[in-house]
Design a protein around this motif. Sequence first.
Motif, PDB file in Angstrom:
ATOM      1  N   GLU A  35       0.830  -1.204   0.000  1.00 44.54           N
ATOM      2  CA  GLU A  35       0.000   0.000   0.000  1.00 44.54           C
ATOM      3  C   GLU A  35       0.865   1.254   0.000  1.00 44.54           C
ATOM      4  O   GLU A  35       0.548   2.229  -0.692  1.00 44.54           O
ATOM      5  N   ARG A  36       1.937   1.235   0.772  1.00 44.78           N
ATOM      6  CA  ARG A  36       2.813   2.402   0.834  1.00 44.78           C
ATOM      7  C   ARG A  36       3.441   2.691  -0.528  1.00 44.78           C
ATOM      8  O   ARG A  36       3.467   3.838  -0.981  1.00 44.78           O
ATOM      9  N   ALA A  39       0.786   4.008  -2.915  1.00 46.72           N
ATOM     10  CA  ALA A  39       0.424   5.387  -2.580  1.00 46.72           C
ATOM     11  C   ALA A  39       1.471   6.359  -3.109  1.00 46.72           C
ATOM     12  O   ALA A  39       1.138   7.424  -3.657  1.00 46.72           O
ATOM     13  N   ASN A  45      -3.206   9.016  -1.110  1.00 46.37           N
ATOM     14  CA  ASN A  45      -3.112   8.530   0.263  1.00 46.37           C
ATOM     15  C   ASN A  45      -3.408   7.027   0.310  1.00 46.37           C
ATOM     16  O   ASN A  45      -4.018   6.459  -0.604  1.00 46.37           O
ATOM     17  N   ARG A  46      -3.010   6.402   1.406  1.00 45.33           N
ATOM     18  CA  ARG A  46      -3.154   4.959   1.515  1.00 45.33           C
ATOM     19  C   ARG A  46      -4.608   4.533   1.628  1.00 45.33           C
ATOM     20  O   ARG A  46      -4.974   3.416   1.234  1.00 45.33           O
ATOM     21  N   VAL A  49      -5.830   3.991  -1.862  1.00 37.35           N
ATOM     22  CA  VAL A  49      -5.257   2.753  -2.372  1.00 37.35           C
ATOM     23  C   VAL A  49      -5.986   1.547  -1.784  1.00 37.35           C
ATOM     24  O   VAL A  49      -6.328   0.592  -2.482  1.00 37.35           O
ATOM     25  N   ARG A  50      -6.267   1.608  -0.486  1.00 34.18           N
ATOM     26  CA  ARG A  50      -6.947   0.501   0.189  1.00 34.18           C
ATOM     27  C   ARG A  50      -8.347   0.283  -0.394  1.00 34.18           C
ATOM     28  O   ARG A  50      -8.782  -0.859  -0.586  1.00 34.18           O
TER      29      ARG A  50
END
Length: 232
Positions: A35-36, A39, A45-46, A49-50
């Motif tokens: 995720e990082r 992003a 932002n994460r 993405v999530r």
Amino acid sequence: MNLRPVGPMPLSGQIHRQLMDAILDGTLTGALPSERELAETFGANRHAVREAIKRLQQGKLVEVNQGGATRVLPVADHAGLDLLPELVTARGALNDEATVGVLELRACIGADAARLCAERSPSVGTHLLDLLPNDAMPDAELAATSAAYWTAVVTGTNSLPYRLALNTLLAGLEAIGDSPAAKHFMTALRDESRRAGELEELAHAIARAEGAAAREAASRLLNSSIAAVRSM
């Protein structure tokens, strides 16, 4: 895989689109970046993405392992028919399979739907005579007329599963836009429009409640349009 930063709104939708395209064209396989990392790549932002990954999971395109890597799943083994509209506009081998596959599924459903319509709703046959396409129609009108014709046939089956399958097929046809698949689908519809006499024959078979004859007429017509696409 060519991922790029996304614009402002909605971030999760844009990220989902890019990741899905990369999965469908085969450039994204195995494990997704973290995720990082995603992003940072997308400039998002994460949370966005999530959310995008959650949508991929709901579409059976990835498997999320808590505490482990999120892995791409084989499309043919896990995805459902609701992915068809995406596949016909995607790039790569899956697009080729989906383009012809949509027409093959249409032929299979259409033939049996014609039989059921004749057996259960023969009055539909008369209505179909008002929905015959002709080759002089522009593409958009031809597509709409063909959709109306086959929607009437499938509706006459009184089968909700067949109607839902038709909705998926129509969504796939509407999704093609100006994609490469558009030429193939219009070739199929043009082939059918040049054989309006067979569409009329099908309508009369339904009106006479002749299930076997209706099925044969529909199968012959729809499979001929597939042959026209294959010969391109």
